[in-house]
Design a protein around this motif. Structure first.
Motif, PDB file in Angstrom:
ATOM      1  N   TRP A  14       0.929  -1.570   0.278  1.00 15.96           N
ATOM      2  CA  TRP A  14      -0.242  -0.260  -0.201  1.00 15.96           C
ATOM      3  C   TRP A  14       0.658   1.461  -0.341  1.00 15.96           C
ATOM      4  O   TRP A  14       1.992   0.827   0.781  1.00 15.96           O
ATOM      5  CB  TRP A  14      -0.903   0.081   1.219  1.00 15.96           C
ATOM      6  CG  TRP A  14      -1.899  -1.398   1.284  1.00 15.96           C
ATOM      7  CD1 TRP A  14      -2.105  -1.993   1.659  1.00 15.96           C
ATOM      8  CD2 TRP A  14      -3.212  -0.911   0.947  1.00 15.96           C
ATOM      9  NE1 TRP A  14      -2.878  -2.446   2.046  1.00 15.96           N
ATOM     10  CE2 TRP A  14      -3.887  -2.293   0.945  1.00 15.96           C
ATOM     11  CE3 TRP A  14      -4.337   0.326  -0.336  1.00 15.96           C
ATOM     12  CZ2 TRP A  14      -5.653  -2.693   0.975  1.00 15.96           C
ATOM     13  CZ3 TRP A  14      -5.299  -0.383  -0.184  1.00 15.96           C
ATOM     14  CH2 TRP A  14      -5.532  -1.246  -0.384  1.00 15.96           C
ATOM     15  N   THR A  19      -3.710   8.147  -0.624  1.00 17.45           N
ATOM     16  CA  THR A  19      -4.129   5.977  -0.743  1.00 17.45           C
ATOM     17  C   THR A  19      -4.884   5.693   0.486  1.00 17.45           C
ATOM     18  O   THR A  19      -5.948   5.628   0.711  1.00 17.45           O
ATOM     19  CB  THR A  19      -3.130   5.303  -1.015  1.00 17.45           C
ATOM     20  OG1 THR A  19      -1.929   5.474  -3.002  1.00 17.45           O
ATOM     21  CG2 THR A  19      -3.781   3.578  -1.553  1.00 17.45           C
ATOM     22  N   LEU A  20      -4.246   4.988   1.105  1.00 13.26           N
ATOM     23  CA  LEU A  20      -4.709   5.218   2.939  1.00 13.26           C
ATOM     24  C   LEU A  20      -5.204   6.025   3.450  1.00 13.26           C
ATOM     25  O   LEU A  20      -6.236   6.206   4.291  1.00 13.26           O
ATOM     26  CB  LEU A  20      -4.254   3.885   3.873  1.00 13.26           C
ATOM     27  CG  LEU A  20      -3.378   2.668   3.263  1.00 13.26           C
ATOM     28  CD1 LEU A  20      -2.539   1.958   3.844  1.00 13.26           C
ATOM     29  CD2 LEU A  20      -4.846   1.981   2.714  1.00 13.26           C
ATOM     30  N   VAL A  97     -11.383   2.023   5.318  1.00 22.40           N
ATOM     31  CA  VAL A  97      -9.835   1.737   6.386  1.00 22.40           C
ATOM     32  C   VAL A  97     -10.336   1.877   7.474  1.00 22.40           C
ATOM     33  O   VAL A  97     -10.858   3.076   7.979  1.00 22.40           O
ATOM     34  CB  VAL A  97      -9.012   2.632   5.787  1.00 22.40           C
ATOM     35  CG1 VAL A  97      -7.671   2.348   6.227  1.00 22.40           C
ATOM     36  CG2 VAL A  97      -9.113   2.205   4.034  1.00 22.40           C
ATOM     37  N   ILE A 171      -0.238  -0.755  -4.465  1.00 23.02           N
ATOM     38  CA  ILE A 171      -1.580   0.008  -4.812  1.00 23.02           C
ATOM     39  C   ILE A 171      -1.363   1.702  -4.270  1.00 23.02           C
ATOM     40  O   ILE A 171      -1.102   1.841  -3.143  1.00 23.02           O
ATOM     41  CB  ILE A 171      -3.547  -0.718  -3.409  1.00 23.02           C
ATOM     42  CG1 ILE A 171      -3.502  -1.739  -4.367  1.00 23.02           C
ATOM     43  CG2 ILE A 171      -4.153   0.865  -3.844  1.00 23.02           C
ATOM     44  CD1 ILE A 171      -4.822  -2.475  -3.869  1.00 23.02           C
ATOM     45  N   ASP A 173      -1.127   6.026  -6.181  1.00 17.78           N
ATOM     46  CA  ASP A 173      -2.377   7.068  -6.768  1.00 17.78           C
ATOM     47  C   ASP A 173      -1.467   7.906  -7.397  1.00 17.78           C
ATOM     48  O   ASP A 173      -2.192   8.804  -7.981  1.00 17.78           O
ATOM     49  CB  ASP A 173      -2.970   7.846  -5.554  1.00 17.78           C
ATOM     50  CG  ASP A 173      -1.756   9.045  -4.810  1.00 17.78           C
ATOM     51  OD1 ASP A 173      -0.817   8.450  -4.520  1.00 17.78           O
ATOM     52  OD2 ASP A 173      -2.232  10.564  -4.316  1.00 17.78           O
ATOM     53  N   LEU A 191      -5.508   4.238  -7.901  1.00 21.06           N
ATOM     54  CA  LEU A 191      -6.499   5.150  -7.662  1.00 21.06           C
ATOM     55  C   LEU A 191      -6.401   6.740  -8.014  1.00 21.06           C
ATOM     56  O   LEU A 191      -5.343   7.551  -8.302  1.00 21.06           O
ATOM     57  CB  LEU A 191      -6.718   5.362  -5.945  1.00 21.06           C
ATOM     58  CG  LEU A 191      -6.447   4.291  -4.805  1.00 21.06           C
ATOM     59  CD1 LEU A 191      -6.759   4.313  -3.493  1.00 21.06           C
ATOM     60  CD2 LEU A 191      -7.803   3.258  -5.780  1.00 21.06           C
ATOM     61  N   SER A 211     -12.074   4.207  -5.691  1.00 15.37           N
ATOM     62  CA  SER A 211     -11.144   4.350  -4.739  1.00 15.37           C
ATOM     63  C   SER A 211     -11.182   1.854  -4.062  1.00 15.37           C
ATOM     64  O   SER A 211     -10.392   1.688  -4.454  1.00 15.37           O
ATOM     65  CB  SER A 211     -12.928   3.148  -3.970  1.00 15.37           C
ATOM     66  OG  SER A 211     -13.622   2.342  -4.579  1.00 15.37           O
ATOM     67  N   ILE A 212     -10.652   2.058  -3.126  1.00 11.82           N
ATOM     68  CA  ILE A 212     -10.033   1.138  -2.200  1.00 11.82           C
ATOM     69  C   ILE A 212     -10.930  -0.182  -3.121  1.00 11.82           C
ATOM     70  O   ILE A 212     -10.619  -1.175  -3.223  1.00 11.82           O
ATOM     71  CB  ILE A 212      -9.376   0.919  -1.204  1.00 11.82           C
ATOM     72  CG1 ILE A 212      -8.583   2.442  -0.444  1.00 11.82           C
ATOM     73  CG2 ILE A 212      -8.864  -0.096  -0.354  1.00 11.82           C
ATOM     74  CD1 ILE A 212      -7.670   2.689   0.563  1.00 11.82           C
ATOM     75  N   SER A 213     -12.098   0.154  -2.458  1.00 11.84           N
ATOM     76  CA  SER A 213     -13.077  -1.180  -2.493  1.00 11.84           C
ATOM     77  C   SER A 213     -13.444  -1.136  -4.076  1.00 11.84           C
ATOM     78  O   SER A 213     -12.477  -2.728  -4.439  1.00 11.84           O
ATOM     79  CB  SER A 213     -14.805  -1.555  -2.384  1.00 11.84           C
ATOM     80  OG  SER A 213     -14.567   0.554  -3.061  1.00 11.84           O
TER      81      SER A 213
END
Length: 224
Positions: A14, A19-20, A97, A171, A173, A191, A211-213
């Motif tokens: 990640w 991102t997160l 998250v 993952i 951005d 993302l 989105s993360i999902s």
């Protein structure tokens, strides 16, 4: 780069900022501190997305409409990071998250965190947000000056975890995440939640989602 369509990754690396961590407002406000110092009008997130790119010094030259020497760049680095630190308390985790991290861990697969934010600040920040237990490793930038390439950091990160690049997806951005993944031989999903536009991200040729999902669904082959 391997194909998400034919190989399901076992490990996610990640990215952090954008991102997160949802921090666009802090980024723009910190950039505007730089603008004030260099007598440039303030910008919004859309303008920053239109200007953002690597190397960062060239990005700031476009922003400030002037060339920057070593002293200017050192000043910008201090101005930006001090302003950003002052706003970190107002940043929140991205939608979903930590539940989505828990869902991934629940499948028996692993995940780690690789950020270009300063390591000594990143580790306690991640811990304070209750996320450290989800990651097999957390790595940040260990140099004093920010803004370098992520590729070498990703290779060292995966080597430390003894990961096969074919089992990994990054993952992030920004395009730098995609370039790092390509050099390291891993997949990447980008993302649109960070500081680059969808149009710019799509230049990388890897999946771009909102989105993360959606990113996790794409990894598991549940979307097109």
């Amino acid at each position: 780069m391997t194909s998400l369509a034919t190989r399901v990754p076992r490990h996610i690396v990640w990215d952090w900022n954008g991102t997160l961590l949802s921090d666009n407002h802090a980024v723009v406000e910190a950039v505007n501190v730089v603008c004030t110092a260099f007598e440039r009008d303030h910008i919004d997130i859309d303008e920053w997305r239109s200007l953002f790119g690597r190397p960062l010094q060239k990005c700031y030259e476009r922003l400030l409409r002037r060339s920057l020497d070593e002293q200017d760049w050192a000043r910008i680095d201090v101005l930006y990071h001090n302003a950003y630190r002052d706003l970190l308390h107002s940043c929140r985790l991205a939608d979903g998250v930590p539940n989505l991290l828990a869902d991934w861990a629940g499948t028996g697969r692993s995940q780690s965190l690789l950020s270009m934010w300063f390591h000594d600040e990143l580790v306690p920040l991640v811990s304070s947000m209750g996320l450290d237990g989800y990651f097999s490793r957390v790595d940040g930038l260990r140099e004093d000056l920010g803004g370098g390439s992520k590729a070498e950091h990703l290779v060292r990160h995966m080597d430390a975890l003894e990961l096969d690049p074919r089992d990994v997806v990054l993952i992030g951005d920004v395009l730098d995440d995609a370039h790092a993944a390509q050099r390291a031989g891993t997949d990447c999903v980008l993302l649109t939640t960070g500081v680059m536009s969808r149009t710019a991200l799509e230049e990388a040729g890897c999946p771009v989602v909102d989105s993360i999902s959606e990113a996790l669904a794409r990894i598991d082959g549940r979307t097109g």
